[in-house]
Scaffold this motif. Structure first.
Motif, PDB file in Angstrom:
ATOM      1  N   GLN A   1     -10.228  -2.987  26.031  1.00  0.00           N
ATOM      2  CA  GLN A   1      -9.279  -3.530  26.596  1.00  0.00           C
ATOM      3  C   GLN A   1      -8.383  -2.786  27.267  1.00  0.00           C
ATOM      4  N   GLN A   2      -8.194  -1.751  26.585  1.00  0.00           N
ATOM      5  CA  GLN A   2      -6.568  -0.199  27.251  1.00  0.00           C
ATOM      6  C   GLN A   2      -5.797  -0.363  26.016  1.00  0.00           C
ATOM      7  N   LYS A   3      -5.740  -1.204  25.262  1.00  0.00           N
ATOM      8  CA  LYS A   3      -4.717  -1.629  24.737  1.00  0.00           C
ATOM      9  C   LYS A   3      -4.587  -0.211  23.305  1.00  0.00           C
ATOM     10  N   ILE A   4      -4.076   0.474  23.551  1.00  0.00           N
ATOM     11  CA  ILE A   4      -4.010   1.917  22.650  1.00  0.00           C
ATOM     12  C   ILE A   4      -3.349   1.580  21.132  1.00  0.00           C
ATOM     13  N   THR A   5      -2.280   0.770  21.187  1.00  0.00           N
ATOM     14  CA  THR A   5      -2.015  -0.057  20.134  1.00  0.00           C
ATOM     15  C   THR A   5      -1.965  -0.444  19.453  1.00  0.00           C
ATOM     16  N   GLN A   6      -3.123  -1.430  19.695  1.00  0.00           N
ATOM     17  CA  GLN A   6      -3.486  -2.019  19.006  1.00  0.00           C
ATOM     18  C   GLN A   6      -5.253  -1.779  18.316  1.00  0.00           C
ATOM     19  N   THR A   7      -5.718  -0.619  19.558  1.00  0.00           N
ATOM     20  CA  THR A   7      -6.238   0.292  18.893  1.00  0.00           C
ATOM     21  C   THR A   7      -6.522   0.354  17.587  1.00  0.00           C
ATOM     22  N   ALA A   8      -5.177   1.353  17.499  1.00  0.00           N
ATOM     23  CA  ALA A   8      -4.306   2.951  16.790  1.00  0.00           C
ATOM     24  C   ALA A   8      -4.539   1.949  15.359  1.00  0.00           C
ATOM     25  N   ILE A   9      -3.384   0.394  15.068  1.00  0.00           N
ATOM     26  CA  ILE A   9      -3.356   0.202  14.199  1.00  0.00           C
ATOM     27  C   ILE A   9      -4.839  -0.985  13.643  1.00  0.00           C
ATOM     28  N   ALA A  10      -5.698  -1.174  14.489  1.00  0.00           N
ATOM     29  CA  ALA A  10      -6.767  -1.805  13.743  1.00  0.00           C
ATOM     30  C   ALA A  10      -8.303  -0.935  13.096  1.00  0.00           C
ATOM     31  N   LEU A  11      -7.384   0.216  13.909  1.00  0.00           N
ATOM     32  CA  LEU A  11      -8.252   1.674  12.876  1.00  0.00           C
ATOM     33  C   LEU A  11      -8.210   2.135  11.913  1.00  0.00           C
ATOM     34  N   ALA A  12      -6.750   1.791  12.268  1.00  0.00           N
ATOM     35  CA  ALA A  12      -5.934   2.110   9.947  1.00  0.00           C
ATOM     36  C   ALA A  12      -6.318   0.877   9.505  1.00  0.00           C
ATOM     37  N   PHE A  13      -6.819  -0.198   9.668  1.00  0.00           N
ATOM     38  CA  PHE A  13      -6.751  -1.173   8.967  1.00  0.00           C
ATOM     39  C   PHE A  13      -7.934  -0.926   8.487  1.00  0.00           C
ATOM     40  N   SER A  14      -8.968  -0.284   9.191  1.00  0.00           N
ATOM     41  CA  SER A  14     -10.437   0.237   9.035  1.00  0.00           C
ATOM     42  C   SER A  14     -10.604   1.703   7.967  1.00  0.00           C
ATOM     43  N   ILE A  15      -9.877   2.316   8.414  1.00  0.00           N
ATOM     44  CA  ILE A  15      -9.298   3.838   6.965  1.00  0.00           C
ATOM     45  C   ILE A  15      -9.484   3.371   5.953  1.00  0.00           C
ATOM     46  N   ALA A  16      -8.402   2.258   5.640  1.00  0.00           N
ATOM     47  CA  ALA A  16      -7.742   1.515   4.426  1.00  0.00           C
ATOM     48  C   ALA A  16      -7.842   0.648   4.006  1.00  0.00           C
ATOM     49  N   SER A  17     -10.110   0.378   4.476  1.00  0.00           N
ATOM     50  CA  SER A  17     -10.519  -0.358   3.902  1.00  0.00           C
ATOM     51  C   SER A  17     -11.562   0.119   2.960  1.00  0.00           C
ATOM     52  N   LYS A  18     -11.978   1.233   4.067  1.00  0.00           N
ATOM     53  CA  LYS A  18     -13.283   2.386   3.173  1.00  0.00           C
ATOM     54  C   LYS A  18     -13.183   3.612   4.380  1.00  0.00           C
ATOM     55  N   LEU A  19     -12.200   4.974   3.656  1.00  0.00           N
ATOM     56  CA  LEU A  19     -11.981   5.912   4.801  1.00  0.00           C
ATOM     57  C   LEU A  19     -13.373   6.198   5.254  1.00  0.00           C
TER      58      LEU A  19
ATOM     59  N   LEU B   1      -1.337   5.685  14.665  1.00  0.00           N
ATOM     60  CA  LEU B   1      -2.499   5.704  13.862  1.00  0.00           C
ATOM     61  C   LEU B   1      -2.052   6.595  11.952  1.00  0.00           C
ATOM     62  N   SER B   2      -1.751   7.531  12.530  1.00  0.00           N
ATOM     63  CA  SER B   2      -0.995   7.779  10.657  1.00  0.00           C
ATOM     64  C   SER B   2       0.299   7.123  10.102  1.00  0.00           C
ATOM     65  N   MET B   3       1.373   5.989  10.952  1.00  0.00           N
ATOM     66  CA  MET B   3       2.051   5.337  10.862  1.00  0.00           C
ATOM     67  C   MET B   3       1.919   3.894   9.827  1.00  0.00           C
ATOM     68  N   THR B   4       0.526   3.826  10.968  1.00  0.00           N
ATOM     69  CA  THR B   4      -0.171   2.076  10.539  1.00  0.00           C
ATOM     70  C   THR B   4      -0.934   2.655   8.718  1.00  0.00           C
ATOM     71  N   THR B   5      -1.212   3.522   8.665  1.00  0.00           N
ATOM     72  CA  THR B   5      -2.191   3.871   7.826  1.00  0.00           C
ATOM     73  C   THR B   5      -1.174   4.249   6.449  1.00  0.00           C
ATOM     74  N   LEU B   6      -0.250   5.058   6.456  1.00  0.00           N
ATOM     75  CA  LEU B   6       0.759   5.563   5.405  1.00  0.00           C
ATOM     76  C   LEU B   6       1.532   3.838   5.225  1.00  0.00           C
ATOM     77  N   PHE B   7       1.746   3.235   6.163  1.00  0.00           N
ATOM     78  CA  PHE B   7       2.313   1.920   5.611  1.00  0.00           C
ATOM     79  C   PHE B   7       1.497   0.818   4.731  1.00  0.00           C
ATOM     80  N   LEU B   8       0.594   1.549   5.040  1.00  0.00           N
ATOM     81  CA  LEU B   8      -0.704   0.455   4.343  1.00  0.00           C
ATOM     82  C   LEU B   8      -0.837   0.980   2.889  1.00  0.00           C
ATOM     83  N   PHE B   9      -0.750   2.103   2.872  1.00  0.00           N
ATOM     84  CA  PHE B   9      -0.691   2.897   2.096  1.00  0.00           C
ATOM     85  C   PHE B   9       0.372   2.941   1.032  1.00  0.00           C
ATOM     86  N   LEU B  10       1.201   3.209   1.429  1.00  0.00           N
ATOM     87  CA  LEU B  10       2.310   3.433   0.997  1.00  0.00           C
ATOM     88  C   LEU B  10       2.779   1.326  -0.410  1.00  0.00           C
ATOM     89  N   PRO B  11       2.305   0.727   0.015  1.00  0.00           N
ATOM     90  CA  PRO B  11       2.228  -0.033  -1.268  1.00  0.00           C
ATOM     91  C   PRO B  11       1.438   0.703  -2.774  1.00  0.00           C
TER      92      PRO B  11
END
Length: 329
Positions: free
Chosen positions: A218-236, A272-282
């Motif tokens: 859908q060419q939604k770069i922001t949502q793509t990066a956020i979803a990919l960050a959640f995927s990384i935060a599930s398994k590396l 992607l980096s900011m979302t991943t860091l946010f997810l790992f922050l807790p």
């Protein structure tokens, strides 16, 4: 024929999930063969007009198997261990289970029940924050019941897996690929047993990764990066796919603005980096990366996955030379 194949496929999966232990090699092998043979038959026989009906059969199968305790894997005990630590206010990345037991840092009797079943009690946990959140949620609901905690996790993972089926169906349609190919995933016995049966968190990883592909188309770069960050935060593992997205960024424009490739890349990596860091922050702690790194090294340096060919060659090496030829093999 389709009905018979579906019944045999379903029965084999139920037998594997509810009736067998992992040391029941011959029954497991026979049941897997039956499941996979009928999986192939179902894919060959199902017509396009029947696809949705068979998708719901696959969904129902996952819902039923979600209530079987994962007897084919002992990872579930570490999941519950980590979740219990979080609910008790103990950081799961700071101590190994052995250290916690030997130093008497945990007192709830459930820890002594879980400890003998842990497959790597001398290593730090390796499970990222999405996994840890699900662990904690499950043990918060049932702090002293291993079965109930496991079933909560499995229901959540089954939901992710069902979501993946419908995302695959949508992606196939958007890419003008045969809709029937969704059955390759939906009816795959290995997918069902490992993700819904054995409670492995690749289920969450795959769902978020497929969601990132959905947004990508859908060419939604922001949502793509956020979803990919959640995927990384599930398994590396999805970290490996970042170069793929970067290589394709020149084809995609951000909404309403034409950016050069470098700015597109910087924006994508930034989100992607900011979302991943946010997810790992807790879970952040100075020792987090060091301890996780030690345990990841266990996988790369010690564990031998699917090593049947190696085992055969190792046996020959012992017979010929009297010691393990692992360095050469």
């Amino acid at each position: 024929m389709k009905l018979l194949s579906t019944i045999l496929w379903f029965t084999a999966l139920l037998l594997i999930s509810f009736g067998l232990e992992r040391n029941d090699f011959q029954p497991l092998f026979i049941a897997y063969c039956i499941a996979f043979f009928n999986y192939w038959l179902i894919y060959q026989l199902v017509e396009d007009k029947e696809i949705l009906k068979y998708i719901w059969i696959a969904v129902l199968t996952r819902c039923i198997i979600a209530f079987a305790f994962p007897n084919l894997s002992d990872d579930i005990y570490r999941f519950i261990w980590d979740g219990k630590l979080i609910t008790d206010g103990i950081h799961p990345f700071l101590h190994t289970p052995t250290e916690l037991i030997q130093k008497h840092l945990v007192h709830d009797p459930i820890y002594k029940t879980l400890y003998p079943f842990l497959n790597s009690p001398d290593y730090f946990t390796v499970y990222p924050p999405i996994c840890q959140a699900i662990f904690a949620f499950s043990t918060q609901l049932f702090p002293n019941d291993i079965y109930e905690s496991a079933i909560v996790m499995k229901i959540i993972l089954a939901c992710f897996d069902i979501g993946s089926i419908f995302l695959i169906r949508h992606l196939l349609k958007n890419n003008h690929l045969p809709a029937k190919k969704v059955l390759l995933y939906a009816f795959n016995p290995l997918i069902i047993i490992e993700l819904c049966g054995n409670a492995h968190f690749e289920s969450a990883m795959l769902f978020f990764f497929l969601l990132s592909l959905h947004f990508w188309h859908q060419q939604k770069i922001t949502q793509t990066a956020i979803a990919l960050a959640f995927s990384i935060a599930s398994k590396l593992l999805p970290l490996l796919f970042i170069p793929f997205f970067i290589a394709q960024l020149y084809k995609v424009n951000l909404p309403q603005v034409q950016f050069p490739f470098i700015k597109n890349t910087a924006y994508f990596i930034g989100v992607l980096s900011m979302t991943t860091l946010f997810l790992f922050l807790p879970l952040y702690d100075a020792q987090l990366m060091a301890n996780m790194g030690k345990s990841l090294n266990l996988y790369f340096q010690k564990f031998e996955f699917n090593a049947s060919i190696y085992y055969g060659l190792r046996w020959i090496g012992f017979k010929l030379f009297g010691y393990n030829q692992i360095a050469i093999l």
